[in-house]
Design a protein around this motif. Structure first.
Motif, short mmCIF file in Angstrom:
data_model
loop_
_atom_site.label_atom_id
_atom_site.label_comp_id
_atom_site.label_asym_id
_atom_site.label_seq_id
_atom_site.Cartn_x
_atom_site.Cartn_y
_atom_site.Cartn_z
N LEU A 194 8.60 -4.34 -5.60
CA LEU A 194 7.60 -3.70 -6.34
C LEU A 194 6.53 -4.74 -6.89
O LEU A 194 7.27 -5.45 -8.46
N ARG A 195 5.16 -4.44 -6.04
CA ARG A 195 4.23 -5.91 -6.51
C ARG A 195 3.97 -5.99 -8.44
O ARG A 195 4.01 -5.26 -9.91
N THR A 196 3.80 -7.18 -8.73
CA THR A 196 4.32 -7.35 -10.25
C THR A 196 2.79 -7.57 -11.09
O THR A 196 2.02 -7.70 -12.18
N HIS A 197 1.43 -7.61 -9.80
CA HIS A 197 0.01 -7.67 -10.21
C HIS A 197 -0.53 -7.08 -9.00
O HIS A 197 0.36 -7.30 -8.05
N THR A 198 -1.68 -6.72 -8.99
CA THR A 198 -2.64 -6.39 -7.33
C THR A 198 -3.50 -7.53 -6.42
O THR A 198 -3.92 -7.27 -6.25
N SER A 199 -2.48 -9.09 -7.35
CA SER A 199 -3.62 -9.70 -6.51
C SER A 199 -2.47 -9.57 -5.45
O SER A 199 -3.93 -10.52 -4.25
N PRO A 200 -1.79 -9.36 -4.42
CA PRO A 200 -1.39 -8.92 -2.86
C PRO A 200 -2.64 -8.41 -2.66
O PRO A 200 -3.17 -8.82 -1.58
N VAL A 201 -3.50 -7.33 -2.78
CA VAL A 201 -4.24 -6.77 -2.84
C VAL A 201 -5.59 -7.73 -2.46
O VAL A 201 -6.21 -7.80 -1.20
N GLN A 202 -5.76 -8.78 -3.41
CA GLN A 202 -7.12 -10.03 -3.01
C GLN A 202 -6.52 -10.89 -1.47
O GLN A 202 -7.77 -10.82 -0.91
N ILE A 203 -5.05 -10.90 -1.39
CA ILE A 203 -5.33 -11.29 -0.14
C ILE A 203 -5.12 -11.03 0.93
O ILE A 203 -5.36 -11.59 1.75
N ARG A 204 -4.85 -9.60 0.82
CA ARG A 204 -5.29 -8.63 2.06
C ARG A 204 -6.77 -8.22 2.75
O ARG A 204 -6.76 -8.28 3.67
N ALA A 205 -7.55 -8.77 1.32
CA ALA A 205 -8.79 -8.29 1.75
C ALA A 205 -9.28 -9.67 2.19
O ALA A 205 -10.13 -9.18 2.98
N MET A 206 -8.92 -10.49 1.61
CA MET A 206 -9.91 -11.43 2.55
C MET A 206 -8.98 -11.75 3.85
O MET A 206 -10.21 -12.74 4.53
N THR A 207 -7.84 -11.97 3.78
CA THR A 207 -6.90 -11.44 5.12
C THR A 207 -8.34 -10.50 6.34
O THR A 207 -8.55 -10.89 7.38
N GLU A 208 -8.43 -9.73 5.58
CA GLU A 208 -8.92 -8.69 6.69
C GLU A 208 -10.70 -8.59 6.86
O GLU A 208 -11.42 -8.83 7.78
N GLN A 209 -11.53 -8.82 5.47
CA GLN A 209 -12.40 -9.42 5.61
C GLN A 209 -12.98 -11.38 5.69
O GLN A 209 -14.49 -10.65 6.40
N GLY A 210 -12.20 -12.06 4.66
CA GLY A 210 -12.88 -12.90 5.20
C GLY A 210 -13.86 -13.22 3.76
O GLY A 210 -13.91 -12.33 3.45
N ALA A 211 -14.52 -14.24 3.60
CA ALA A 211 -15.32 -14.83 2.90
C ALA A 211 -16.82 -14.48 3.55
O ALA A 211 -16.69 -14.47 4.74
N PRO A 212 -18.36 -14.28 2.58
CA PRO A 212 -17.59 -13.92 1.60
C PRO A 212 -17.32 -12.75 0.94
O PRO A 212 -17.30 -11.75 2.19
N ILE A 213 -16.80 -12.40 -0.39
CA ILE A 213 -16.34 -10.78 -0.08
C ILE A 213 -16.05 -10.85 -1.52
O ILE A 213 -16.10 -11.86 -2.58
N ARG A 214 -16.51 -9.54 -1.91
CA ARG A 214 -16.17 -9.39 -3.70
C ARG A 214 -15.81 -7.72 -4.31
O ARG A 214 -16.43 -6.63 -3.77
N VAL A 215 -14.72 -8.03 -4.46
CA VAL A 215 -13.97 -6.37 -4.32
C VAL A 215 -12.80 -6.78 -6.00
O VAL A 215 -12.74 -7.81 -6.72
N ILE A 216 -12.86 -5.05 -6.50
CA ILE A 216 -11.59 -5.48 -7.29
C ILE A 216 -10.90 -4.89 -6.86
O ILE A 216 -11.06 -3.81 -5.80
#
Length: 359
Positions: free
Chosen positions: A172-194
């Motif tokens: 069970l995820r201990t933080h929402t940081s994995p979402v950042q990895i998924r977002a960068m993997t899917e969208q690349g850079a530049p990126i600005r997300v919460i």
């Protein structure tokens, strides 16, 4: 029968009709298939052309006058019936309505909407991910080493694996940081997300619960620095806590996924039990932040030689407690309707920038 006499007979009958049923009887007697006017109209075929022309015109006049009288009387009876009904069913429209119990929006949901609106105003979009994560997304991709305390059973909820299945268990995820990895993997850079959402850790006291809510932010570009991070956090705190000025203090810290890392404190005062953000001589820790570690960028497929950026994370439940004066975190999850009616929000309590609610 003389047409004038016939006309007078039925005009009087129409006027005497007391209700719509009696009026319908008059219509049938006069204009029905076997009515008197209809019977007269049937005799036209036996007349000479000239006589038929004159008689037909006269009969049509009588027929139209009777029909008009029937229609007018029907409207008059309907109006009279409505008037009588309104008098018998009189209602005082100035009386207050019966009280109806309204539902409430949970403070966590309300604060999520508020912070989403604030960060959206600064150009951040919302990213989401699963609550059951793989070991790689939750730890490895975030540069969290195997010996880190977060990877021990006393701190993390691990999913069951069958006997003989030696794969790393999901968590069970201990933080929402994995979402950042998924977002960068899917969208690349530049990126600005919460990334707002539920997270899970094995902890339970007045200020901790096994399930709580976090929001993490990520901004990656070619020339982002700690100065940009400081501005974003100051603007968020100013808008969220509805104050004209805030003062933040950055303290050096260590997180595996950021380098350099900083804990962020906000200046406040507590006089007579009243908490005031932005003034006073006390400091309160509200979030962690830093520049994204190059290894984290590499794990997400972003070249750290070209891109850099900042990340931050804060507890949604904690900042809701600060803003709305809620003393105990555990009450957020106890499903006490009395508590929710007191601290909850109406559906129209929408975020209104900068800061505050449009009530």
């Amino acid at each position: 029968m003389d047409l004038t006499e016939l006309r007078g007979k039925y005009i009087d009958a129409v006027a005497r009709a007391a209700d719509e049923a009696a009026l319908e009887e008059v219509r049938i007697a006069a204009l029905g298939k076997k009515g008197e006017v209809s019977a007269l109209m049937a005799t036209l075929g036996k007349m000479e052309p000239e006589a038929r022309k004159a008689a037909g015109a006269a009969m049509n006049v009588v027929k139209d006058e009777i029909d008009a009288a029937l229609r007018a009387r029907k409207v008059a009876l309907a109006d009279a019936a409505l008037d009588a009904r309104l008098k018998s069913e009189w209602l005082d429209v100035t009386l207050p309505s019966r009280p109806r119990r309204m539902g409430s929006i949970h403070p966590v949901s309300q604060v999520m909407d508020e912070l989403t609106a604030i960060f959206a105003d600064m150009g951040f979009s919302v990213a989401e991910g699963p609550q059951v994560e793989s070991d790689w997304y939750n730890f490895d991709a975030l540069n969290i080493p195997p010996e880190h305390p977060a990877r021990q059973e006393h701190d993390t909820f691990f999913m069951h694996r069958a006997v003989g299945d030696n794969r790393p268990p999901h968590v069970l995820r201990t933080h929402t940081s994995p979402v950042q990895i998924r977002a960068m993997t899917e969208q690349g850079a530049p990126i600005r997300v919460i990334a707002p959402g539920r997270v899970y850790r094995m902890d339970m006291d007045q200020t901790h619960t096994p399930m709580f809510h976090q929001v993490e932010g990520l901004a990656i570009d070619r020339d982002i620095s700690m100065a940009n991070l400081k501005w974003v956090l100051e603007e968020f705190c100013r808008a969220f806590f509805e104050v004209d000025k805030v003062e933040l203090r950055f303290r050096a810290s260590h997180f595996p996924f950021t380098e350099p890392s900083a804990e962020v404190d906000i200046r406040y005062s507590n006089v007579g039990g009243q908490l005031k953000i932005g003034e006073g001589d006390k400091w309160m820790e509200i979030l962690g932040s830093g520049m994204v570690h190059p290894k984290v960028l590499q794990a997400a497929g972003v070249n750290p030689d070209e891109w850099q950026g900042f990340a931050f994370g804060m507890g949604i439940d904690r900042i809701a407690m600060l803003k709305y004066g809620i003393p105990d975190l555990r009450a957020f999850f106890e499903a006490d309707l009395r508590w929710l009616r007191h601290y909850g929000f109406a559906a129209l309590d929408l975020p209104d920038l900068p800061g505050g609610l449009s009530r």
